[in-house]
Write a protein that holds these residues in place. Sequence first.
Motif, PDB file in Angstrom:
ATOM      1  N   ASP A 119       0.851  -1.193   0.000  1.00 12.05           N
ATOM      2  CA  ASP A 119       0.000   0.000   0.000  1.00 12.05           C
ATOM      3  C   ASP A 119       0.890   1.247   0.000  1.00 12.05           C
ATOM      4  O   ASP A 119       1.727   1.398   0.893  1.00 12.05           O
ATOM      5  CB  ASP A 119      -0.890  -0.030   1.241  1.00 12.05           C
ATOM      6  CG  ASP A 119      -1.801   1.183   1.368  1.00 12.05           C
ATOM      7  OD1 ASP A 119      -1.634   2.169   0.624  1.00 12.05           O
ATOM      8  OD2 ASP A 119      -2.691   1.144   2.234  1.00 12.05           O
ATOM      9  N   PRO A 120       0.761   2.144  -0.992  1.00 14.05           N
ATOM     10  CA  PRO A 120       1.628   3.322  -1.065  1.00 14.05           C
ATOM     11  C   PRO A 120       1.623   4.180   0.203  1.00 14.05           C
ATOM     12  O   PRO A 120       2.605   4.868   0.477  1.00 14.05           O
ATOM     13  CB  PRO A 120       1.074   4.113  -2.256  1.00 14.05           C
ATOM     14  CG  PRO A 120       0.417   3.086  -3.107  1.00 14.05           C
ATOM     15  CD  PRO A 120      -0.140   2.069  -2.140  1.00 14.05           C
ATOM     16  N   ASP A 121       0.555   4.135   0.981  1.00  9.05           N
ATOM     17  CA  ASP A 121       0.524   4.869   2.250  1.00  9.05           C
ATOM     18  C   ASP A 121       1.421   4.236   3.299  1.00  9.05           C
ATOM     19  O   ASP A 121       1.601   4.788   4.385  1.00  9.05           O
ATOM     20  CB  ASP A 121      -0.902   4.954   2.795  1.00  9.05           C
ATOM     21  CG  ASP A 121      -1.780   5.882   1.972  1.00  9.05           C
ATOM     22  OD1 ASP A 121      -1.236   6.748   1.253  1.00  9.05           O
ATOM     23  OD2 ASP A 121      -3.016   5.738   2.049  1.00  9.05           O
ATOM     24  N   HIS A 122       1.978   3.062   2.987  1.00 10.69           N
ATOM     25  CA  HIS A 122       2.849   2.345   3.920  1.00 10.69           C
ATOM     26  C   HIS A 122       4.236   2.091   3.331  1.00 10.69           C
ATOM     27  O   HIS A 122       4.937   1.172   3.736  1.00 10.69           O
ATOM     28  CB  HIS A 122       2.189   1.035   4.361  1.00 10.69           C
ATOM     29  CG  HIS A 122       0.961   1.272   5.171  1.00 10.69           C
ATOM     30  ND1 HIS A 122       0.998   1.386   6.534  1.00 10.69           N
ATOM     31  CD2 HIS A 122      -0.326   1.481   4.797  1.00 10.69           C
ATOM     32  CE1 HIS A 122      -0.223   1.632   6.981  1.00 10.69           C
ATOM     33  NE2 HIS A 122      -1.034   1.703   5.949  1.00 10.69           N
ATOM     34  N   VAL A 123       4.609   2.906   2.360  1.00  9.46           N
ATOM     35  CA  VAL A 123       5.944   2.877   1.777  1.00  9.46           C
ATOM     36  C   VAL A 123       6.622   4.174   2.189  1.00  9.46           C
ATOM     37  O   VAL A 123       6.083   5.262   1.971  1.00  9.46           O
ATOM     38  CB  VAL A 123       5.898   2.768   0.235  1.00  9.46           C
ATOM     39  CG1 VAL A 123       7.299   2.807  -0.355  1.00  9.46           C
ATOM     40  CG2 VAL A 123       5.175   1.487  -0.181  1.00  9.46           C
ATOM     41  N   TRP A 124       7.791   4.052   2.806  1.00 10.82           N
ATOM     42  CA  TRP A 124       8.472   5.210   3.380  1.00 10.82           C
ATOM     43  C   TRP A 124       9.873   5.333   2.811  1.00 10.82           C
ATOM     44  O   TRP A 124      10.517   4.332   2.517  1.00 10.82           O
ATOM     45  CB  TRP A 124       8.553   5.063   4.908  1.00 10.82           C
ATOM     46  CG  TRP A 124       7.218   4.814   5.519  1.00 10.82           C
ATOM     47  CD1 TRP A 124       6.642   3.587   5.767  1.00 10.82           C
ATOM     48  CD2 TRP A 124       6.258   5.788   5.910  1.00 10.82           C
ATOM     49  NE1 TRP A 124       5.389   3.762   6.303  1.00 10.82           N
ATOM     50  CE2 TRP A 124       5.127   5.098   6.413  1.00 10.82           C
ATOM     51  CE3 TRP A 124       6.253   7.181   5.908  1.00 10.82           C
ATOM     52  CZ2 TRP A 124       4.004   5.760   6.891  1.00 10.82           C
ATOM     53  CZ3 TRP A 124       5.132   7.831   6.391  1.00 10.82           C
ATOM     54  CH2 TRP A 124       4.029   7.123   6.874  1.00 10.82           C
ATOM     55  N   GLU A 174       9.576  15.977  -2.528  1.00 11.83           N
ATOM     56  CA  GLU A 174       8.787  16.249  -1.333  1.00 11.83           C
ATOM     57  C   GLU A 174       7.954  15.058  -0.895  1.00 11.83           C
ATOM     58  O   GLU A 174       7.756  14.815   0.267  1.00 11.83           O
ATOM     59  CB  GLU A 174       7.874  17.449  -1.551  1.00 11.83           C
ATOM     60  CG  GLU A 174       8.539  18.743  -1.138  1.00 11.83           C
ATOM     61  CD  GLU A 174       8.947  19.541  -2.336  1.00 11.83           C
ATOM     62  OE1 GLU A 174       8.150  19.635  -3.280  1.00 11.83           O
ATOM     63  OE2 GLU A 174      10.073  20.068  -2.339  1.00 11.83           O
ATOM     64  N   THR A 175       7.398  14.335  -1.837  1.00 12.22           N
ATOM     65  CA  THR A 175       6.589  13.187  -1.460  1.00 12.22           C
ATOM     66  C   THR A 175       7.298  11.871  -1.736  1.00 12.22           C
ATOM     67  O   THR A 175       6.717  10.833  -1.521  1.00 12.22           O
ATOM     68  CB  THR A 175       5.241  13.197  -2.182  1.00 12.22           C
ATOM     69  OG1 THR A 175       5.482  13.125  -3.579  1.00 12.22           O
ATOM     70  CG2 THR A 175       4.439  14.438  -1.844  1.00 12.22           C
ATOM     71  N   ALA A 176       8.499  11.935  -2.211  1.00 14.72           N
ATOM     72  CA  ALA A 176       9.279  10.734  -2.512  1.00 14.72           C
ATOM     73  C   ALA A 176       8.436   9.677  -3.202  1.00 14.72           C
ATOM     74  O   ALA A 176       8.111   8.658  -2.635  1.00 14.72           O
ATOM     75  CB  ALA A 176       9.941  10.172  -1.262  1.00 14.72           C
ATOM     76  N   PHE A 177       8.046   9.969  -4.401  1.00 12.34           N
ATOM     77  CA  PHE A 177       7.298   9.049  -5.258  1.00 12.34           C
ATOM     78  C   PHE A 177       6.001   8.583  -4.640  1.00 12.34           C
ATOM     79  O   PHE A 177       5.496   7.508  -4.914  1.00 12.34           O
ATOM     80  CB  PHE A 177       8.168   7.851  -5.683  1.00 12.34           C
ATOM     81  CG  PHE A 177       8.527   6.888  -4.564  1.00 12.34           C
ATOM     82  CD1 PHE A 177       7.778   5.748  -4.353  1.00 12.34           C
ATOM     83  CD2 PHE A 177       9.586   7.147  -3.731  1.00 12.34           C
ATOM     84  CE1 PHE A 177       8.093   4.884  -3.330  1.00 12.34           C
ATOM     85  CE2 PHE A 177       9.908   6.286  -2.708  1.00 12.34           C
ATOM     86  CZ  PHE A 177       9.158   5.139  -2.514  1.00 12.34           C
ATOM     87  N   GLY A 178       5.418   9.388  -3.784  1.00 15.59           N
ATOM     88  CA  GLY A 178       4.171   8.999  -3.113  1.00 15.59           C
ATOM     89  C   GLY A 178       4.403   8.335  -1.791  1.00 15.59           C
ATOM     90  O   GLY A 178       3.461   7.973  -1.102  1.00 15.59           O
ATOM     91  N   ALA A 179       5.654   8.148  -1.390  1.00  9.14           N
ATOM     92  CA  ALA A 179       5.959   7.540  -0.099  1.00  9.14           C
ATOM     93  C   ALA A 179       6.056   8.629   0.962  1.00  9.14           C
ATOM     94  O   ALA A 179       6.357   9.774   0.651  1.00  9.14           O
ATOM     95  CB  ALA A 179       7.291   6.795  -0.152  1.00  9.14           C
ATOM     96  N   GLY A 180       5.766   8.274   2.197  1.00 11.58           N
ATOM     97  CA  GLY A 180       5.906   9.232   3.286  1.00 11.58           C
ATOM     98  C   GLY A 180       7.361   9.479   3.589  1.00 11.58           C
ATOM     99  O   GLY A 180       8.210   8.650   3.334  1.00 11.58           O
ATOM    100  N   LEU A 181       7.649  10.651   4.108  1.00 10.28           N
ATOM    101  CA  LEU A 181       9.028  10.980   4.492  1.00 10.28           C
ATOM    102  C   LEU A 181       9.119  11.172   5.985  1.00 10.28           C
ATOM    103  O   LEU A 181       8.225  11.650   6.607  1.00 10.28           O
ATOM    104  CB  LEU A 181       9.499  12.264   3.802  1.00 10.28           C
ATOM    105  CG  LEU A 181       9.677  12.169   2.307  1.00 10.28           C
ATOM    106  CD1 LEU A 181      10.017  13.530   1.733  1.00 10.28           C
ATOM    107  CD2 LEU A 181      10.764  11.187   1.953  1.00 10.28           C
TER     108      LEU A 181
END
Length: 166
Positions: free
Chosen positions: A133-138, A159-166
């Motif tokens: 899940d992209p919301d769980h890729v950091w 800023e969003t690192a390819f949709g991953a959280g930072l």
Amino acid sequence: MKDILGAMAIVVVSDMNRSVAFYRDVLGLKVKYESPGWSELVNGSHTVALVSPGCANPQPPEALSGRLADTLDGLRASRDGDPAHLTAIGHSYGSTTPGHAAHDEGIPVDDVIFVGSPGVGGDTNNAGDTGVDPDHVWAGANSRDPVANLGNHGWVHGETAFGAGL
């Protein structure tokens, strides 16, 4: 290992000696077990296991991704009932192994973290390509890290690192 899965992290590393020295000398964890392919360090009830899948015979990350996926499948299967929260973490060049495992093999993790990564490899162009899940890729990087800066034109930075959280 069943009794400590809730408080265990497994980190794939490429250089066991440097990794053990970092966790021991910099972070202050105590060495519980040390070998070229698997080492464990502890801090109270928390355990960090370091695994170097290609220690005896270094191999490219694509070749190691299946071994990592099999290990994660085994960890997931070893706990009946309420499964532990399982996170795959890759650091520096070691991030390409969980990257390939996620994309090529599919891994049963709740989160995947890439730190100081030059890119996760293969045909992975964004967080959704990992199969997690992209919301769980950091992703995280230091602006002065030369390895992480190799991915400057890829999807690890921004800023969003390819949709991953930072």
